[in-house]
Design an enzyme around this catalytic site. Structure first.
Site, PDB file in Angstrom:
ATOM      1  CB  SER A 107     112.406  59.144  26.928  1.00 52.34           C
ATOM      2  OG  SER A 107     113.181  59.374  28.071  1.00 52.34           O
ATOM      3  CE  LYS A 182     112.247  58.649  31.105  1.00 50.27           C
ATOM      4  NZ  LYS A 182     112.640  59.241  32.374  1.00 50.27           N
ATOM      5  CE  LYS A 251     110.093  62.470  24.443  1.00 49.97           C
ATOM      6  NZ  LYS A 251     111.236  61.808  25.012  1.00 49.97           N
TER       7      LYS A 251
HETATM    8  P1  NAD Z   1     117.348  68.628  25.377  1.00 47.51           P
HETATM    9  O1  NAD Z   1     116.283  69.204  24.525  1.00 47.51           O
HETATM   10  O2  NAD Z   1     117.919  69.431  26.496  1.00 47.51           O
HETATM   11  O3  NAD Z   1     118.597  68.171  24.455  1.00 47.51           O
HETATM   12  C1  NAD Z   1     118.461  67.544  23.237  1.00 47.51           C
HETATM   13  C2  NAD Z   1     119.750  67.765  22.457  1.00 47.51           C
HETATM   14  O4  NAD Z   1     119.638  67.082  21.205  1.00 47.51           O
HETATM   15  C3  NAD Z   1     120.024  69.229  22.144  1.00 47.51           C
HETATM   16  O5  NAD Z   1     121.360  69.565  22.464  1.00 47.51           O
HETATM   17  C4  NAD Z   1     119.763  69.334  20.652  1.00 47.51           C
HETATM   18  O6  NAD Z   1     120.537  70.337  20.008  1.00 47.51           O
HETATM   19  C5  NAD Z   1     120.153  67.937  20.195  1.00 47.51           C
HETATM   20  N1  NAD Z   1     119.566  67.586  18.900  1.00 47.51           N
HETATM   21  C6  NAD Z   1     118.294  67.790  18.480  1.00 47.51           C
HETATM   22  N2  NAD Z   1     118.148  67.336  17.220  1.00 47.51           N
HETATM   23  C7  NAD Z   1     119.351  66.824  16.851  1.00 47.51           C
HETATM   24  C8  NAD Z   1     119.841  66.228  15.660  1.00 47.51           C
HETATM   25  N3  NAD Z   1     119.042  66.047  14.610  1.00 47.51           N
HETATM   26  N4  NAD Z   1     121.143  65.857  15.623  1.00 47.51           N
HETATM   27  C9  NAD Z   1     121.957  66.035  16.690  1.00 47.51           C
HETATM   28  N5  NAD Z   1     121.545  66.611  17.848  1.00 47.51           N
HETATM   29  C10 NAD Z   1     120.262  66.997  17.919  1.00 47.51           C
HETATM   30  O7  NAD Z   1     116.764  67.233  25.923  1.00 47.51           O
HETATM   31  P2  NAD Z   1     117.192  66.459  27.263  1.00 47.51           P
HETATM   32  O8  NAD Z   1     116.445  67.050  28.411  1.00 47.51           O
HETATM   33  O9  NAD Z   1     118.663  66.313  27.299  1.00 47.51           O
HETATM   34  O10 NAD Z   1     116.516  65.035  26.964  1.00 47.51           O
HETATM   35  C11 NAD Z   1     117.077  64.103  26.069  1.00 47.51           C
HETATM   36  C12 NAD Z   1     116.269  62.821  26.192  1.00 47.51           C
HETATM   37  O11 NAD Z   1     116.324  62.347  27.545  1.00 47.51           O
HETATM   38  C13 NAD Z   1     114.786  63.001  25.868  1.00 47.51           C
HETATM   39  O12 NAD Z   1     114.307  61.863  25.204  1.00 47.51           O
HETATM   40  C14 NAD Z   1     114.135  63.138  27.250  1.00 47.51           C
HETATM   41  O13 NAD Z   1     112.782  62.742  27.233  1.00 47.51           O
HETATM   42  C15 NAD Z   1     115.025  62.224  28.069  1.00 47.51           C
HETATM   43  N6  NAD Z   1     115.134  62.544  29.508  1.00 47.51           N
HETATM   44  C16 NAD Z   1     115.269  63.832  29.958  1.00 47.51           C
HETATM   45  C17 NAD Z   1     115.387  64.077  31.326  1.00 47.51           C
HETATM   46  C18 NAD Z   1     115.548  65.481  31.884  1.00 47.51           C
HETATM   47  O14 NAD Z   1     115.420  65.658  33.093  1.00 47.51           O
HETATM   48  N7  NAD Z   1     115.843  66.486  31.067  1.00 47.51           N
HETATM   49  C19 NAD Z   1     115.363  63.010  32.228  1.00 47.51           C
HETATM   50  C20 NAD Z   1     115.263  61.712  31.745  1.00 47.51           C
HETATM   51  C21 NAD Z   1     115.143  61.485  30.380  1.00 47.51           C
END
Ligand code: NAD
Length: 307
Positions: A107, A182, A251
């Protein structure tokens, strides 16, 4: 059954960057659909464990993954982190092959996403934005709603991949529009949760039972996604573990209000909503689930919701 990847055989291999709460189940869906995955995460142990489970490959850097495939997916916390993954000596751009399509599923900020697309175009590669909605449960079941912005041909190319993760693909227009959509979806969702919690707090003080209130809301016009899927499950149960981080919601609300500023749209209610969520993040500290915003509401109201 393997997904149809016949049209562009090289797209059978996908570099998947970001294996968190969402990225992990999404990568599992792709593996189950027959795609070959090259996994990357800042947490190398996480990537290694998932690669082992899925009999997939692991790359130690985004550059290494970009060198090995023509289709990349980013599922990262924010556009700042996407920029970090694209740039630098270990970044995607350093290993990018012409003809690569990057599907930006985080997102993100629409303005930043358009800049990323221009950066990639300068290297003969393409980008579409394809953020998701539905949370961890729908990522596990492959039932996500996926908003998609970008060029028709790029989207057609991505379709077999997206269909392995989502049950509805929603076209929003040019690059960046899916990221704007989104953020606006999450503005509506965040407002719905916040006002529902405040309503429960008022009602409980008046003598109503919060669980009964949720039932009534769900049979009435106050029903929303939070009354249906969050209040009893994560707030009244005091589990606060829906799987979507409070910091991620803050965010997204910042992006929504930025889009309002960029379009000269006066939005006092949306701004107040963003401020309340930002305050929750400050008061509650890092590592909180977004449903924990109820704790801030309880502090302000001076009473705790009873399940
Ligand atoms: P999260 O924090 O669980 O996972 C993020 C992942 O990215 C982690 O595994 C982290 O180690 C990795 N990461 C961070 N920096 C990095 C880098 N420099 N290089 C490689 N990997 C890196 O987040 P999430 O909940 O999976 O969300 C991911 C995206 O999806 C976000 O933008 C969030 O807003 C969106 N989103 C989340 C949900 C939800 O329910 N969790 C739903 C819809 C959308």
């Amino acid at each position: 059954m393997a997904a149809s990847t016949d049209a562009i055989p090289q797209d059978h291999t996908i570099g998947f960057i970001g294996l968190g709460a969402m990225g992990t189940p999404m990568a599992k869906r792709l593996a189950a659909a027959g795609f070959k995955l090259i996994l990357v995460d800042a947490d190398a142990d996480r990537a290694r464990a998932l690669a082992k489970e899925l009999t997939a490959s692991q790359a130690s850097t985004a550059r290494e993954a970009a060198m090995q495939c023509r289709l990349l997916i980013t599922m990262l916390p924010s556009s700042d982190i996407v920029a970090a993954v694209l740039e630098g000596e270990h970044g995607v751009l350093a290993g990018l092959q012409p003809g690569t399509l990057l599907i930006e599923m985080s997102s993100g900020s629409p303005a930043r996403t358009r800049m990323f697309a221009t950066q990639l175009e300068g290297r003969g590669a393409r980008l579409i934005d394809a953020p998701v909605s539905g949370g961890v449960q729908r990522a596990i079941s492959g039932d996500l709603a996926i908003m998609v912005g970008g060029d028709d041909r790029d989207i057609a190319r991505a379709e077999p991949v997206l269909k392995a993760m989502g049950s509805s693909l929603l076209r929003t227009g040019a690059i960046g529009t899916a990221h704007a959509m989104k953020a606006l979806n999450n503005l509506v969702s965040a407002g719905g949760l916040l006002i529902s919690i405040e309503a429960l707090l008022i009602g409980q003080r008046f003598g109503l039972n919060p669980g009964t209130m949720v039932d009534v809301l769900n049979a009435s016009t106050g029903m929303n996604n939070s009354t249906q899927k969050k209040l009893k499950q994560f707030v009244l149960s005091r589990r606060f573990d829906a799987g979507f981080g409070l910091d991620l919601m803050v965010k997204d609300l910042g992006i929504a209000v930025d889009v309002a500023h960029d379009t000269d749209t006066e939005v006092p209610f949306a701004s107040l909503c963003r401020d309340m969520w930002a305050r929750a993040s400050e008061v509650l500290g890092p590592g909180q689930d977004h449903t924990a915003i109820a704790k801030l509401c309880e502090q302000l109201a001076g009473s705790e919701l009873r399940g």
